[in-house]
Write a protein that holds these residues in place. Structure first.
Motif, short mmCIF file in Angstrom:
data_model
loop_
_atom_site.label_atom_id
_atom_site.label_comp_id
_atom_site.label_asym_id
_atom_site.label_seq_id
_atom_site.Cartn_x
_atom_site.Cartn_y
_atom_site.Cartn_z
N ARG B 16 44.80 53.88 18.33
CA ARG B 16 46.20 54.68 17.87
C ARG B 16 45.75 56.20 17.78
N VAL B 17 44.70 56.50 17.43
CA VAL B 17 44.01 57.98 17.13
C VAL B 17 44.35 58.85 18.07
N TRP B 58 48.47 57.76 9.88
CA TRP B 58 49.04 57.81 11.18
C TRP B 58 48.12 58.70 11.98
N ALA B 59 47.52 59.71 11.31
CA ALA B 59 46.78 60.68 12.17
C ALA B 59 45.40 60.05 12.72
N THR B 60 44.74 59.56 11.57
CA THR B 60 43.34 59.14 11.70
C THR B 60 43.09 57.70 11.63
N GLY B 61 43.85 57.03 11.12
CA GLY B 61 43.48 55.49 11.04
C GLY B 61 43.13 55.14 9.55
N PHE B 62 42.84 56.06 8.96
CA PHE B 62 42.21 55.72 7.64
C PHE B 62 43.19 55.51 6.63
N THR B 63 42.92 54.30 6.13
CA THR B 63 43.84 53.74 5.19
C THR B 63 43.52 53.89 3.53
N GLY B 64 42.37 54.51 3.07
CA GLY B 64 41.93 54.72 1.66
C GLY B 64 43.00 55.45 1.05
N SER B 65 42.80 55.35 -0.27
CA SER B 65 43.82 56.12 -1.47
C SER B 65 43.41 57.54 -1.41
N LEU B 86 31.88 54.13 3.84
CA LEU B 86 31.65 52.82 4.81
C LEU B 86 32.84 52.63 5.58
N GLN B 87 33.97 52.50 4.78
CA GLN B 87 35.26 52.26 5.34
C GLN B 87 36.02 53.12 6.41
N ALA B 88 35.54 54.66 6.23
CA ALA B 88 36.42 55.62 7.10
C ALA B 88 35.86 55.21 8.58
N PRO B 89 34.55 55.24 8.68
CA PRO B 89 34.12 55.18 10.09
C PRO B 89 34.58 54.06 10.79
N LEU B 90 34.95 52.96 10.08
CA LEU B 90 35.29 51.78 10.79
C LEU B 90 36.97 51.88 11.29
N GLU B 91 37.64 52.75 10.48
CA GLU B 91 39.10 52.66 10.71
C GLU B 91 39.43 53.92 11.74
N THR B 92 38.49 55.03 11.79
CA THR B 92 39.09 55.99 12.66
C THR B 92 38.40 55.84 14.02
N ASP B 93 38.77 56.79 14.87
CA ASP B 93 38.05 56.73 16.25
C ASP B 93 37.11 57.84 15.77
N THR B 94 35.68 57.52 15.60
CA THR B 94 34.70 58.36 15.53
C THR B 94 34.28 59.34 16.59
N GLY B 95 34.71 58.92 17.76
CA GLY B 95 34.63 59.81 18.89
C GLY B 95 35.56 61.20 18.82
N LEU B 96 36.61 60.97 18.19
CA LEU B 96 37.45 62.11 18.03
C LEU B 96 37.52 62.54 16.64
#
Lengths: 605, 605
Positions: B16-17, B58-65, B86-96
Motif C-alpha cells: 500500500r506504500v 498510512w504513508a509508510t506502512g510502519f505501525t510502531g509507536s 528490525l520491525q520498520a524494514p519489514l513493514e514498509t516498502d524499502t524500495g521506496l
C-alpha cells in the motif's frame, strides 16, 4: 624548592576590616559607584591565588577559598557556601559585614535590597567571567541597578599589596610529559579550525601549563606559572608572562613552539586579533570578562565554548599514568611511616593535630622527588574530624584524646605526579556507631573501586554506588564522592568528577578520587580516600568497550574500625587483596620497624 | 466496556506504500511544498493515537509507536529508534522508503541532502510542538530550506480516514479521585497567577482527565478522552470536546466547574485570549505549534513553561494509592492463575505465544473491575524474549519449546488503578548462563526496591543501583530501569522515571516501575518488573526527610531461575518476605488448586 611549612596562624584579624572598608569606600566614591563586588578570585580562576589577589581577605578578613563580598556605602555582606558557614563569622568583623549563606543568599538580592535605584554596581572585569556577568546582569534586569566595569578601587588603596609572583618556569621533558607540546598544540589547533575559529585565548594556568609542558611555583600547592596564551588556527602560539620567570636555559628548553611575550603585551595581541576581525574562542566560564571586552571592543567575534584543553589534559597518557603510579608508591612510604608513628604515639595522649600535620609533612619531605603538599593537610581529631574542610590553627588545635577517631586528608606533589589520600584511624577502642559508619563508608568505597561499567558512563552515574550503604541507614555525606586529579598539576581538576552534579563521561586515563565519608557533628568524622585511574576493561556482552578503575593509592585501611559482619565475601576478598598488594609493593621500601607495622596492619582479615 | 482482544494481525502491508505515497506527493505539489514531515503523533502527543491519526502507518506502512517520515518528490525516509530497527524494514516498502536509525540519523540532515535550496518543507502545525519546530528551524538555519506550516496534505488524500473517536466520558467521583476537580483547579489557577499568566491552555488528555476527574475510551490501552482545555487565572475553566461524548447525566455529574464547549470553538477561544492581550501559558514540549500560532497571531503573549498538571498528577493522593494497591491485588489474582496455568501447560510443548496472550487477557477479564489491558501484552519465548518491545503476530508466533525462558510483560486498567508487571519463567531446566543473568537482574531489582534515600534524590540517581550487578559481568540493558505510572491513566507517565536520562526529583506518592532486564540476542530475554510507590520513611541522621519504596505488585518470582549462591542474606530475606506477603495477600483469593500452586511458588528459599 620546597614550599613553606603549612601555616597554623589564625591569619584573620577582624580589627583590620573597619579601616580597610573605609579605604575601599573612599575609592568607590571616587570611582563613582554605589557598590563594589569582591569575588575570591584572580584573573586565572585558580583555587589557589597569590597573596596580591587575596582581595576578599583584605576587605573582609575571610580567608576561605570561595566566596564573594559586596560592599556599598553603608553596608557590606560576605556570601559563603556551606563549607564556610562557621569559619567566616570568626574571621570577619560581623558588626560591619553580614555573613550570608549562599545558597539561598544571592548578591543580586542583597544589592536590590540595599541600593536605591538608579545605582551603579562596580566590578573588576578581570575577576568575573562573561558567564558570571551575564547571570548577574540578568538578575538585575529592570531594577535600575547597573553593572559597571571599573579599574579595581581596592587595588588603588591596598597600600602594602604584594607584587605578583615571579617564580622560575619549570620545563618538563618528554620523559615526564609523555607528549610533546608541538603534538598537543597541533591537536588544539585542529579543534580551533573545526570550531571554526581563528584563535583561542587561554587564561587558566593549568591549561597553559599542560599544553606547553611547563610548570611553576607561583602559588602554593599547585605547581603552575601564571600566564595567558593565544593559540592560532595555524598552530602558532604565544605565551604572555613575566619575563623574569625565564632563564636563557629555559627559553632554549621551550624551543620555538611558543613565542614568549611579556604579560603587558596581551592587550596589544587581543587588539590585533580584533583588528583582523578574527573569530576568537574563549571559555565563557573561565575567561576574564576583560578579555572578552578587549576582543569585541577591537572588532573580534567571540566563539564561546569550553576550554578545549580540559578534556585532553584529564586523560593522562601512559607516561603520566606511570608517573602517577610512581608518585603514589613514594607517597605510600611516607604515609606508612606516618601511620606507624601515629599508632605508636597517639595512645600516649600527647599528640595534637598540629603535630600530625608537621610529622606528615616532614615524613613526605624525606622523598627526593617531593616538591610541595598538594593542599593544606586536614587533620581533625574527634569532633574536628566532622568539619569537612578543617584546617587546624593554633587556636583550634586539639590534643588527641586516646579513643578518638583521627581523620587525615593530605597529599603531595612529586616530580612524577600528584597524590591525595584520606585515612581515618582509631586511637583506641571505637564505638559500635563509629564502626558501623566506617564500614558503610568502606563498603561504598569498595563498590565504587570494583565496579565495571560501559564506556559512555559519567561519574555522576557512579556516585550513588558509593552512598547506597549509608543511605540505607539514613546516613549521607554533603560532598561529592570524587574529583578529578591532575598529573603534577591541580589536585582538583575537571571536567570529570563523581558527584551528584552533571560531569563528563569517564574515559581511560582520567584520575579521580574515591572518598565517601560520614560526619557526626560534634562527635567524629570518617573519610576513606584512594585515587583511581580509569582503565579499559575488555568488552561487555554487547561487544562494546567496558571500563573499570585501577587503584593508585597504597596505604592500609584501619581494620580495627571495620564491622566484619557487614562485609560480604567479595568485599572482604577485595580488602585482603588490596592489603596484600600494599605490603608487597611498599613493605620492601620501609625500614624494619615500619615494615613490621605495615605487615601487621595489612594482615588478612 | 471491555476493549477488543489484542490483535495478532500483521497489519503492515508494504504494497500500500506506493499508491499512498503517490497520492501524498500530488497533494504536496498542490500545497506547493518540496517535502512534508509525517511524525507518528496526534495533536495530543499521546503514545496511543486514534486510527485516524495513524498517518505514518498510512504513508509508510510502519505501525510502531514512535518515528517520523519525510517525503520529498523523489525520495522518502522513515526515521525510527532502536526499538524499531528490525520491525520498520519489514513493514514498509524499502524500495521506496529508506529506513534510517535515529540517532544518529536526523530528518534535517536528510532534507539538506535531498532538497536543492531554495525549497519549502511543509509540516502540519497541529502535529509538531513549538520546541520541536524551534529545533528543526535551528538545524535548517542558513540552508535555504524553509519550514512552512500547511493544512495537512495527507489528510486531504486519505480516502477512508477513520473519523475521530467519540466514546462516552466517564466521571470519577470523589471516592475514586480522592480530590475534587474544584480543589485541583484552584491549585492550578494559583500556579497560573504566580507564573504570572492570565490563562493556561492544556492539550494533553492525561492532564485534562486528571484535572477534571474524567476519563474516556477514545484510544486503546489509555483511558482518556481527547479534549483541549483552558484554565483562567481566576479559576474558571473550559473543556473543548466532541459534545457527543457527554450525556445529560454526565453533564450533571461534572457540575459547574468547567464550561463544556464543542471542539470547534477552541480557535475562537484562543482568538479571544489574543484580543484581550492575555499572557497564555503553554508547554512548548507538548502543545501543538498551531495553538501557539493562533494565540500569538491574535495578540497573546506566550508564557512557555512545563505543563503544571504533570507534577501534581504524578504524586498520587491517598485514595489513588489505595486504589492502586487494590488494583494490584485484583491483578495479582489473575497473574497467579495465569502463571499456574503456564507451569502446568508449557512443559507439554503445545503452547504458543498467542496462547499466552489470550489466556492472560481472558484471566484478567474475570475481574469485574477490569476495563482494558494497559498495553499490548509482550509475550516472548526463547529468542523472542530478547526483543524488548516484542508484540506477537500470527507470522512471528512461536511454539514454546520446553526449557525455553518465557518473558511476559503485561498490565491492566481496573476501575481502581493501573498495573504493569513482568515475569520471566522457566519451562524446564535453565542453563547456568540464564540463572546467572536472572540472578543479577534480580539483585539489581531488590537493591532498588529496598533502597532508602534522602528527599531531593532523582530517579536518575537511583538507576545505576539496578545495573551494578550486571555491569560487573559486562552486562547491561538498553532501556530505562523504571517509568512513572498513572493511576487509571497512562501506564507511561512523567515527570519521574528511573533511567540514565535526567528526571524529576522523587516525591511521596509517585508510582514507578522497577524493571531491570538482560537480553541475549537470538537466545533469551529476562526482565523482572514490580511497580512501587514512593513513601516517606522517617528522617536521616541529618534530621532531614528520607524516602523509600513500597512495592505494589504481588506475584511470585521464579525461584527456579535463581542462583542461590549469588544472593546475600539480606537479598534472600527480602525475597522470602516478599513471597510470604504475596501468599498471605493473594492465596486466600484463589481457588484451592491455584492456591496450592502459589504456596509452592512462594515457599521460602
Amino acid at each position: 624548592m620546597p614550599a613553606a611549612l603549612q601555616s597554623f596562624d589564625d591569619s584573620a584579624d577582624p580589627a583590620r576590616v573597619a579601616p580597610h572598608l573605609k579605604l575601599l569606600r573612599s575609592a568607590m566614591a571616587e570611582a563613582g559607584v554605589d557598590a563594589f563586588l569582591i569575588p575570591r578570585a584572580d584573573a586565572h580562576r585558580g583555587e589557589m591565588v597569590p597573596p596580591g589577589d587575596e582581595r576578599l581577605a583584605w576587605a573582609t578578613g575571610f580567608t576561605g577559598s570561595a566566596g564573594i563580598g559586596v560592599v556599598s556605602a553603608g553596608a557590606a555582606a560576605l556570601f559563603v557556601d556551606g563549607r564556610y558557614h562557621l569559619q567566616a563569622p570568626l574571621e570577619t568583623d560581623t558588626g560591619l559585614v553580614d555573613v550570608i549563606p549562599q545558597p539561598p543568599g544571592k548578591p543580586s538580592a542583597w544589592l536590590k535590597e540595599h541600593l536605591t535605584a538608579p545605582a551603579r554596581v562596580g566590578y573588576d572585569p578581570w575577576l568575573h567571567t562573561p558567564a558570571e556577568r551575564r547571570r548577574l546582569n540578568k538578575s538585575l534586569e529592570r531594577t535600575g541597578l547597573d553593572l559597571v566595569a571599573i579599574d579595581n578601587p581596592l587595588d588603588a588603596v591596598w597600600a602594602d599589596r604584594p607584587p605578583p609572583p615571579a617564580t622560575p618556569v619549570e620545563v618538563l621533558d618528554l620523559a615526564r610529559a609523555g607528549q610533546s607540546a608541538t603534538e598537543k598544540l597541533e591537536a588544539v589547533a585542529d579543534q580551533i579550525r573545526r570550531a571554526p575559529a581563528d584563535a583561542l585565548v587561554l587564561s587558566v594556568p593549568e591549561s597553559i601549563c599542560w599544553l606547553f609542558n611547563i610548570r611553576g611555583r607561583d602559588v602554593a600547592h599547585t605547581p603552575i606559572t601564571l600566564a595567558y596564551a593565544i593559540v592560532h588556527a595555524d598552530g602558532r602560539a604565544e605565551i604572555f608572562l613575566n619575563p623574569l620567570k625565564l632563564t636563557d636555559e629555559l627559553r632554549a628548553a621551550l624551543g620555538d613552539a611558543p613565542a614568549l611575550r611579556p604579560s603587558e603585551e596581551l592587550a596589544d595581541a587581543l587588539q590585533t586579533l580584533g583588528e583582523q576581525g578574527a573569530g576568537v574562542w574563549i571559555d565563557p566560564e573561565s575567561s576574564p570578562a576583560a578579555i572578552a571586552d578587549l576582543l569585541t571592543g577591537a572588532g573580534a567575534t567571540l566563539v564561546e565554548r569550553r576550554d578545549p584543553v580540559l578534556l585532553p589534559k584529564s586523560k593522562k597518557n601512559p607516561v603520566e599514568i606511570a608517573g602517577m603510579r610512581e608518585a603514589h608508591r613514594v607517597d605510600a612510604v611516607a604515609v606508612a611511616r606516618f601511620l606507624a608513628w601515629v599508632d605508636a604515639e597517639a595512645p600516649k595522649g600527647e599528640l595534637t593535630e598540629i603535630d600530625l600535620v608537621e610529622q606528615l609533612e616532614a615524613t613526605r619531605r624525606r622523598a627526593n622527588s617531593f616538591l610541595d603538599t598538594s593542599f593544606d593537610t586536614i587533620a581533625g581529631a574527634g569532633p574536628n574530624g566532622a568539619i569537612v574542610h578543617y584546617r587546624v590553627t593554633r587556636s583550634s588545635n586539639r590534643r588527641i584524646a586516646p579513643g578518638e577517631l583521627v581523620l587525615v586528608d593530605s597529599g603531595g606533589h612529586y616530580r612524577q605526579g600528584t597524590t591525595d589520600i584520606t585515612r581515618t584511624v582509631a586511637t583506641g577502642p571505637a564505638t559500635d556507631t563509629q564502626r558501623d559508619a566506617f564500614t558503610r563508608v568502606l563498603k561504598g568505597m569498595i563498590c565504587l573501586t570494583t565496579i565495571r561499567f560501559p564506556a559512555g558512563t559519567s561519574g555522576q552515574e557512579l556516585d550513588p554506588l558509593a552512598r547506597q550503604y549509608l543511605w540505607r541507614a539514613g546516613m549521607d555525606y554533603g560532598h561529592g564522592t570524587g574529583h578529578g586529579v591532575g598529573a603534577y598539576l591541580s589536585v582538583h581538576e575537571g571536567p570529570c568528577s563523581i558527584s551528584r552534579r552533571p560531569s563528563a563521561v569517564l574515559e581511560p586515563g582520567m584520575v579521580l578520587s574515591n572518598e565517601p565519608g560520614f560526619y557526626a557533628e560534634g562527635e567524629f568524622g570518617i573519610r576513606t580516600e584512594n585515587l583511581m585511574v580509569v582503565a579499559e576493561d575488555g568488552e561487555g556482552t554487547d561487544g562494546k568497550p567496558w571500563l573499570s578503575f585501577e587503584t593508585l593509592t597504597l596505604a592500609p585501611i584501619d581494620v580495627r574500625l571495620i564491622d566484619r559482619g557487614q562485609l560480604t565475601d567479595a568485599e572482604l576478598d577485595w580488602l585482603n587483596a588490596y592489603h596484600a598488594r600494599v605490603f608487597e609493593e611498599i613493605g620492601p621500601l620501609l625500614e624494619p620497624p615500619d615494615r613490621a607495622w605495615l605487615e601487621a596492619a595489612t594482615k588478612p582479615l
